[in-house]
Write a protein that holds these residues in place. Structure first.
Motif, PDB file in Angstrom:
ATOM      1  N   LEU A  58       0.869  -1.184   0.000  1.00  0.00           N
ATOM      2  CA  LEU A  58       0.000   0.000   0.000  1.00  0.00           C
ATOM      3  C   LEU A  58       0.901   1.227   0.000  1.00  0.00           C
ATOM      4  CD1 LEU A  58      -2.589  -1.059   2.759  1.00  0.00           C
ATOM      5  CD2 LEU A  58      -2.474  -1.739   0.350  1.00  0.00           C
ATOM      6  N   LYS A  59       0.603   2.209  -0.861  1.00  0.00           N
ATOM      7  CA  LYS A  59       1.533   3.327  -0.993  1.00  0.00           C
ATOM      8  C   LYS A  59       0.857   4.541  -1.619  1.00  0.00           C
ATOM      9  CE  LYS A  59       3.511   1.329  -5.234  1.00  0.00           C
ATOM     10  NZ  LYS A  59       4.792   0.980  -5.866  1.00  0.00           N
ATOM     11  N   CYS A  60       1.674   5.562  -1.894  1.00  0.00           N
ATOM     12  CA  CYS A  60       1.207   6.803  -2.525  1.00  0.00           C
ATOM     13  C   CYS A  60       0.039   7.418  -1.762  1.00  0.00           C
ATOM     14  CB  CYS A  60       0.844   6.565  -3.994  1.00  0.00           C
ATOM     15  SG  CYS A  60       2.238   6.038  -5.016  1.00  0.00           S
ATOM     16  N   PHE A  61       0.212   7.559  -0.451  1.00  0.00           N
ATOM     17  CA  PHE A  61      -0.806   8.199   0.382  1.00  0.00           C
ATOM     18  C   PHE A  61      -0.560   9.708   0.421  1.00  0.00           C
ATOM     19  CE2 PHE A  61      -0.727   3.879   2.107  1.00  0.00           C
ATOM     20  CZ  PHE A  61      -2.084   3.592   2.190  1.00  0.00           C
ATOM     21  N   ALA A  62      -1.631  10.461   0.263  1.00  0.00           N
ATOM     22  CA  ALA A  62      -1.565  11.914   0.413  1.00  0.00           C
ATOM     23  C   ALA A  62      -2.945  12.410   0.827  1.00  0.00           C
ATOM     24  CB  ALA A  62      -1.127  12.583  -0.887  1.00  0.00           C
ATOM     25  N   ILE A  63      -2.985  13.329   1.780  1.00  0.00           N
ATOM     26  CA  ILE A  63      -4.262  13.854   2.287  1.00  0.00           C
ATOM     27  C   ILE A  63      -4.115  15.354   2.504  1.00  0.00           C
ATOM     28  CG2 ILE A  63      -5.946  13.762   4.180  1.00  0.00           C
ATOM     29  CD1 ILE A  63      -4.919  10.861   4.691  1.00  0.00           C
ATOM     30  N   ASP A  64      -5.091  16.102   2.028  1.00  0.00           N
ATOM     31  CA  ASP A  64      -5.067  17.552   2.233  1.00  0.00           C
ATOM     32  C   ASP A  64      -5.064  17.885   3.719  1.00  0.00           C
ATOM     33  OD1 ASP A  64      -4.959  18.262  -0.420  1.00  0.00           O
ATOM     34  OD2 ASP A  64      -7.112  18.658  -0.609  1.00  0.00           O
ATOM     35  N   VAL A  72      -9.150   9.867   7.797  1.00  0.00           N
ATOM     36  CA  VAL A  72      -9.205   9.618   6.363  1.00  0.00           C
ATOM     37  C   VAL A  72      -8.184   8.544   5.971  1.00  0.00           C
ATOM     38  CG1 VAL A  72      -8.810  10.647   4.088  1.00  0.00           C
ATOM     39  CG2 VAL A  72     -10.098  11.902   5.818  1.00  0.00           C
ATOM     40  N   LEU A  73      -7.001   8.573   6.600  1.00  0.00           N
ATOM     41  CA  LEU A  73      -5.990   7.552   6.316  1.00  0.00           C
ATOM     42  C   LEU A  73      -6.524   6.165   6.647  1.00  0.00           C
ATOM     43  CD1 LEU A  73      -3.100   6.759   5.495  1.00  0.00           C
ATOM     44  CD2 LEU A  73      -2.421   7.117   7.881  1.00  0.00           C
ATOM     45  N   GLY A  74      -7.191   6.038   7.784  1.00  0.00           N
ATOM     46  CA  GLY A  74      -7.758   4.749   8.166  1.00  0.00           C
ATOM     47  C   GLY A  74      -8.787   4.251   7.171  1.00  0.00           C
ATOM     48  N   ASP A  90      -3.100 -11.387   1.098  1.00  0.00           N
ATOM     49  CA  ASP A  90      -3.491 -11.411   2.507  1.00  0.00           C
ATOM     50  C   ASP A  90      -2.541 -10.601   3.387  1.00  0.00           C
ATOM     51  OD1 ASP A  90      -5.678 -13.095   2.016  1.00  0.00           O
ATOM     52  OD2 ASP A  90      -4.386 -14.862   2.069  1.00  0.00           O
ATOM     53  N   ASP A  91      -1.256 -10.659   3.061  1.00  0.00           N
ATOM     54  CA  ASP A  91      -0.241  -9.944   3.837  1.00  0.00           C
ATOM     55  C   ASP A  91       0.086  -8.644   3.115  1.00  0.00           C
ATOM     56  OD1 ASP A  91       0.193 -11.963   5.876  1.00  0.00           O
ATOM     57  OD2 ASP A  91       1.076 -13.159   4.269  1.00  0.00           O
ATOM     58  N   LEU A  92      -0.178  -7.532   3.784  1.00  0.00           N
ATOM     59  CA  LEU A  92      -0.007  -6.217   3.176  1.00  0.00           C
ATOM     60  C   LEU A  92       1.066  -5.420   3.918  1.00  0.00           C
ATOM     61  CD1 LEU A  92      -3.773  -5.306   2.660  1.00  0.00           C
ATOM     62  CD2 LEU A  92      -2.222  -6.425   1.032  1.00  0.00           C
ATOM     63  N   PHE A  93       1.735  -4.540   3.175  1.00  0.00           N
ATOM     64  CA  PHE A  93       2.856  -3.788   3.735  1.00  0.00           C
ATOM     65  C   PHE A  93       2.750  -2.307   3.366  1.00  0.00           C
ATOM     66  CE2 PHE A  93       4.123  -8.133   2.946  1.00  0.00           C
ATOM     67  CZ  PHE A  93       4.730  -8.509   4.130  1.00  0.00           C
ATOM     68  N   VAL A  94       3.303  -1.484   4.246  1.00  0.00           N
ATOM     69  CA  VAL A  94       3.417  -0.047   3.993  1.00  0.00           C
ATOM     70  C   VAL A  94       4.852   0.370   4.265  1.00  0.00           C
ATOM     71  CG1 VAL A  94       2.798   2.265   4.806  1.00  0.00           C
ATOM     72  CG2 VAL A  94       1.020   0.544   4.500  1.00  0.00           C
ATOM     73  N   PHE A  95       5.452   1.091   3.325  1.00  0.00           N
ATOM     74  CA  PHE A  95       6.756   1.713   3.509  1.00  0.00           C
ATOM     75  C   PHE A  95       6.507   3.213   3.666  1.00  0.00           C
ATOM     76  CE2 PHE A  95       7.324  -2.073   1.010  1.00  0.00           C
ATOM     77  CZ  PHE A  95       8.551  -2.611   1.369  1.00  0.00           C
ATOM     78  N   THR A  96       7.069   3.795   4.710  1.00  0.00           N
ATOM     79  CA  THR A  96       6.848   5.222   4.942  1.00  0.00           C
ATOM     80  C   THR A  96       8.020   5.797   5.731  1.00  0.00           C
ATOM     81  OG1 THR A  96       5.241   6.853   5.749  1.00  0.00           O
ATOM     82  CG2 THR A  96       5.542   4.881   7.091  1.00  0.00           C
ATOM     83  N   LEU A 103       0.794   7.385  12.977  1.00  0.00           N
ATOM     84  CA  LEU A 103      -0.328   7.519  12.046  1.00  0.00           C
ATOM     85  C   LEU A 103      -0.770   6.158  11.519  1.00  0.00           C
ATOM     86  CD1 LEU A 103       0.580  10.618   9.822  1.00  0.00           C
ATOM     87  CD2 LEU A 103      -1.391  10.389  11.340  1.00  0.00           C
ATOM     88  N   PHE A 104       0.182   5.374  11.033  1.00  0.00           N
ATOM     89  CA  PHE A 104      -0.163   4.083  10.443  1.00  0.00           C
ATOM     90  C   PHE A 104      -0.453   3.028  11.512  1.00  0.00           C
ATOM     91  CE2 PHE A 104       1.698   6.125   6.752  1.00  0.00           C
ATOM     92  CZ  PHE A 104       0.873   5.684   5.727  1.00  0.00           C
TER      93      PHE A 104
END
Length: 333
Positions: A58-64, A72-74, A90-96, A103-104
Motif C-alpha cells: 500500500l503506498k502513494c498516500f496523500a491527504i489535504d 481519512v488515512l484509516g 493477505d499480507d499487506l505492507f506499507v513503507f513510509t 499515524l499508520f
C-alpha cells in the motif's frame, strides 16, 4: 465529513490517472509506475486524498491538510485492504517515513522494521515468525549456518560456484531464491532448477525468499527526495530486517555473496552488507565471481545471448546441465 466520499479511481482512464498524479505532485510526491489500484477521497469533484496499491504494498498516500485528524488515512487503508484481499493478497505492507509510525499504527498497521530513512509496517503482527516457521529447520545440533539470497534468472555456473563454496564453508546452508515473479523466468522454474542442481549437496536447503526479503523491484520510491538513493535505502532496510529478525530466527551466522565489479546497485548492496551485518554478529563472506575465458559468468549475459542467438554453445558452457536442458525445451526468454 458529510460531503466526503471515497471511491476507486479508474486508472485506465487518462484523466483519472492524471488527476491522481497531479494531486501527488501537489503534495511533493509522485506516482510509482507499478500502481495497480487507487482510491480517492473526494469533496464534490475535487480530489482531496488518495492511497494506492501495487501487489502487496500500500503506498502513494496523500491527504489535504484540511482533512487530517479525521481518520481519512484509516478509511483509505480499509478500502485498499478490502480490494487487495479480493485480489488475493493477505499480507499487506506499507513503507513510509519513521515519523509516520503513529499515524499508520493507529490504522491497524504493525511496525516491522525501521532504519534512519524508512519504516516498514505490516497488516498482521508476527509475519517474520510465521515465515521462519515455514522454512525447513537446520538439523539439531548444527551451529554453523550460512545463507545466500539469489534470483537465479536463470541458474548459471556462477550461482552454482557460489553455492558450492558457501556449502563447503558452512555446516548447513540456506539458499533463498527470490520469490517475486518479476524476472524473465518464473519463480517456480527458477527454484526447481536450483533444487535440481543442488540435490547432491546434503547440507544445502533451497527455500523461497518469502515476503520479508525486500526487492528493489518492489521498493516504493514515491516519498523519496531526488537527492536520496533508492537502492541504498532499500538495501539498508532489507539487510536490517534480515540481520535483526530473519537471521536470529533461523540461527544464521553467515551470509554469502559474489563480488560485483560491474553492476553499481549490486555493488552498493554488498557494501551495505559489509557495513551492517557485523553489527548483528553476522559474518559477511564475499567471494570472487566465477569466470569463463576471463569474463565473469552472469545471468544477464545468458539472457542477452538467448535474445540475440537463441540457445548456443556459449550458453551451454555458462550454465549447468539442468539449466541447459530447460532452456532448450523452453526456447526464447
Amino acid at each position: 465529513m458529510e460531503n466526503i466520499r471515497i471511491r476507486e479511481m479508474q486508472l485506465t482512464l487518462r484523466n483519472e490517472r492524471e488527476m491522481l498524479a497531479d494531486f501527488l505532485i501537489q503534495h511533493k510526491l509522485h506516482i510509482d509506475e507499478d500502481v495497480e489500484c487507487a482510491f480517492g477521497v473526494f469533496q464534490g469533484e475535487a480530489l482531496c486524498g488518495c492511497g494506492c496499491a501495487a501487489g502487496s504494498t500500500l503506498k502513494c498516500f496523500a491527504i489535504d491538510e484540511s482533512l487530517r485528524g479525521q481518520n481519512v488515512l484509516g478509511m483509505l487503508i480499509s478500502h485498499l485492504s478490502a480490494e487487495r484481499f479480493t485480489t488475493g493478497y493477505d499480507d499487506l505492507f506499507v513503507f513510509t517515513r519513521p515519523h509516520n509510525r503513529e499515524l499508520f499504527a493507529g490504522c491497524g498497521m504493525y511496525p516491522l522494521c525501521e532504519t534512519e530513512s524508512v519504516l516498514l509496517l505490516e497488516n498482521r503482527r508476527g509475519g517474520v515468525e510465521r515465515f521462519a516457521r515455514s522454512v525447513s529447520a537446520a538439523p539439531e545440533g548444527v551451529r554453523d549456518i550460512g545463507a545466500a539470497v539469489m534470483n537465479c534468472n536463470p541458474l548459471t555456473n556462477g550461482h552454482l560456484s557460489l553455492i558450492r563454496y558457501a556449502a563447503a564453508h558452512s555446516e548447513f546452508l540456506y539458499v533463498f531464491v527470490v520469490e517475486e515473479n518479476r524476472s524473465a523466468f518464473p519463480f517456480a522454474d527458477r527454484i526447481a532448477l536450483v533444487r535440481k542442481a543442488t540435490k547432491d549437496m546434503p547440507n544445502v536447503c533451497v527455500q523461497p525468499s518469502g515476503k520479508y526479503m525486500i526487492s528493489g523491484a518492489t521498493f516504493p520510491t514515491y516519498f523519496l527526495k531526488e537527492t536520496e538513493s533508492p537502492s541504498k535505502i532499500q538495501s539498508e532496510l532489507d539487510i536490517t530486517l534480515f540481520a535483526g529478525q530473519i537471521a536470529p530466527a533461523l540461527h544464521i551466522g553467515k551470509r554469502f555473496a559474489g563480488q560485483e565489479p560491474f553492476d553499481a546497485v549490486t555493488h552498493e548492496y554488498n557494501e551495505t552488507m559489509r557495513r551492517l551485518l557485523p553489527q548483528y554478529g553476522i559474518e559477511f563472506c564475499e567471494i570472487p565471481r566465477a569466470a569463463l575465458d576471463g569474463e565473469v559468468i552472469s545471468a544477464g549475459r545468458v539472457r542477452a545471448l538467448l535474445r540475440e542467438r537463441g540457445m548456443c554453445s556459449e550458453i551451454e558452457r555458462m550454465v549447468p546441465a539442468c539449466t541447459a536442458e530447460y532452456l532448450r525445451d523452453r526456447g526464447s526468454v
